[in-house]
Design a protein around this motif. Structure first.
Motif, PDB file in Angstrom:
ATOM      1  N   PRO A  61      16.835 -40.383  42.007  1.00 52.70           N
ATOM      2  CA  PRO A  61      17.310 -41.700  42.445  1.00 52.70           C
ATOM      3  C   PRO A  61      16.480 -42.194  43.632  1.00 52.70           C
ATOM      4  O   PRO A  61      15.771 -41.425  44.268  1.00 52.70           O
ATOM      5  N   THR A  62      16.564 -43.474  43.908  1.00 48.99           N
ATOM      6  CA  THR A  62      15.889 -44.012  45.087  1.00 48.99           C
ATOM      7  C   THR A  62      16.534 -43.429  46.335  1.00 48.99           C
ATOM      8  O   THR A  62      17.694 -43.013  46.320  1.00 48.99           O
ATOM      9  N   GLU A  63      15.801 -43.401  47.429  1.00 46.15           N
ATOM     10  CA  GLU A  63      16.340 -42.872  48.678  1.00 46.15           C
ATOM     11  C   GLU A  63      17.445 -43.750  49.253  1.00 46.15           C
ATOM     12  O   GLU A  63      18.230 -43.296  50.065  1.00 46.15           O
ATOM     13  N   ALA A  64      17.514 -45.007  48.829  1.00 48.31           N
ATOM     14  CA  ALA A  64      18.532 -45.929  49.338  1.00 48.31           C
ATOM     15  C   ALA A  64      19.906 -45.658  48.737  1.00 48.31           C
ATOM     16  O   ALA A  64      20.887 -46.208  49.186  1.00 48.31           O
ATOM     17  N   VAL A  65      19.973 -44.797  47.733  1.00 48.30           N
ATOM     18  CA  VAL A  65      21.227 -44.515  47.050  1.00 48.30           C
ATOM     19  C   VAL A  65      21.684 -43.099  47.365  1.00 48.30           C
ATOM     20  O   VAL A  65      20.905 -42.158  47.329  1.00 48.30           O
ATOM     21  N   SER A  66      22.970 -42.981  47.683  1.00 47.28           N
ATOM     22  CA  SER A  66      23.573 -41.663  47.804  1.00 47.28           C
ATOM     23  C   SER A  66      24.685 -41.584  46.771  1.00 47.28           C
ATOM     24  O   SER A  66      24.962 -42.556  46.070  1.00 47.28           O
ATOM     25  N   TRP A  67      25.328 -40.443  46.673  1.00 50.57           N
ATOM     26  CA  TRP A  67      26.384 -40.262  45.683  1.00 50.57           C
ATOM     27  C   TRP A  67      27.687 -40.081  46.407  1.00 50.57           C
ATOM     28  O   TRP A  67      27.828 -39.218  47.261  1.00 50.57           O
ATOM     29  N   GLY A  68      28.654 -40.940  46.095  1.00 53.96           N
ATOM     30  CA  GLY A  68      29.906 -40.962  46.839  1.00 53.96           C
ATOM     31  C   GLY A  68      31.106 -40.559  46.020  1.00 53.96           C
ATOM     32  O   GLY A  68      31.149 -39.494  45.456  1.00 53.96           O
ATOM     33  N   CYS A  69      32.028 -41.469  45.925  1.00 54.97           N
ATOM     34  CA  CYS A  69      33.337 -41.268  45.306  1.00 54.97           C
ATOM     35  C   CYS A  69      33.220 -40.625  43.922  1.00 54.97           C
ATOM     36  O   CYS A  69      32.629 -41.210  43.027  1.00 54.97           O
ATOM     37  N   PRO A  70      33.763 -39.416  43.727  1.00 52.64           N
ATOM     38  CA  PRO A  70      33.768 -38.840  42.386  1.00 52.64           C
ATOM     39  C   PRO A  70      34.582 -39.699  41.428  1.00 52.64           C
ATOM     40  O   PRO A  70      35.548 -40.346  41.844  1.00 52.64           O
ATOM     41  N   PRO A  71      34.202 -39.747  40.161  1.00 52.60           N
ATOM     42  CA  PRO A  71      34.939 -40.555  39.202  1.00 52.60           C
ATOM     43  C   PRO A  71      36.400 -40.161  39.128  1.00 52.60           C
ATOM     44  O   PRO A  71      36.742 -38.989  39.248  1.00 52.60           O
ATOM     45  N   ALA A  72      37.261 -41.143  38.926  1.00 53.19           N
ATOM     46  CA  ALA A  72      38.688 -40.896  38.759  1.00 53.19           C
ATOM     47  C   ALA A  72      38.974 -40.351  37.370  1.00 53.19           C
ATOM     48  O   ALA A  72      40.015 -39.777  37.126  1.00 53.19           O
ATOM     49  N   ARG A  73      38.033 -40.528  36.462  1.00 53.15           N
ATOM     50  CA  ARG A  73      38.216 -40.069  35.093  1.00 53.15           C
ATOM     51  C   ARG A  73      36.959 -39.311  34.658  1.00 53.15           C
ATOM     52  O   ARG A  73      35.884 -39.552  35.175  1.00 53.15           O
ATOM     53  N   LEU A  74      37.096 -38.430  33.731  1.00 51.67           N
ATOM     54  CA  LEU A  74      35.944 -37.714  33.182  1.00 51.67           C
ATOM     55  C   LEU A  74      35.573 -38.357  31.873  1.00 51.67           C
ATOM     56  O   LEU A  74      36.414 -38.568  31.004  1.00 51.67           O
ATOM     57  N   TRP A  75      34.333 -38.691  31.695  1.00 47.44           N
ATOM     58  CA  TRP A  75      33.870 -39.386  30.492  1.00 47.44           C
ATOM     59  C   TRP A  75      33.718 -38.387  29.427  1.00 47.44           C
ATOM     60  O   TRP A  75      33.258 -37.920  28.722  1.00 47.44           O
TER      61      TRP A  75
END
Length: 91
Positions: free
Chosen positions: A77-91
């Protein structure tokens, strides 16, 4: 951090979503300058109207595009993006 792919969503004029395929615990893409939207937003996700919560749409369509291009070019991913809130549902 290389995943087999990303789920990307655009369609709202000011918000989108992104999260890695097969890694739901990684969470949703978050751009550091984007605050949560005021309410849920529905997207057509794989042919089904799906509601995404404010913490799941903390990325703009332009950021989703930049994320996709970066991921295709580098597998990261680009450096401007981080990974936050885990999904409320599993796909």
């Amino acid at each position: 951090m290389c995943w087999p792919g990303l789920h990307l969503g655009v369609g709202h004029q000011r918000r989108g979503f992104a999260f890695p395929i097969g890694q739901p615990s990684a969470g949703y893409a978050v751009h550091r300058d984007v605050w949560p939207w005021a309410r849920d937003i529905s997207f057509d996700f794989d042919g089904t109207q799906t509601t995404f919560h404010p913490n799941e749409t903390r990325i703009t369509p332009e950021h989703v595009s930049a994320l996709a291009l970066s991921y295709l070019a580098t597998g990261q991913p680009t450096e401007a993006v981080s990974w936050g809130c885990p999904p409320a549902r599993l796909w």
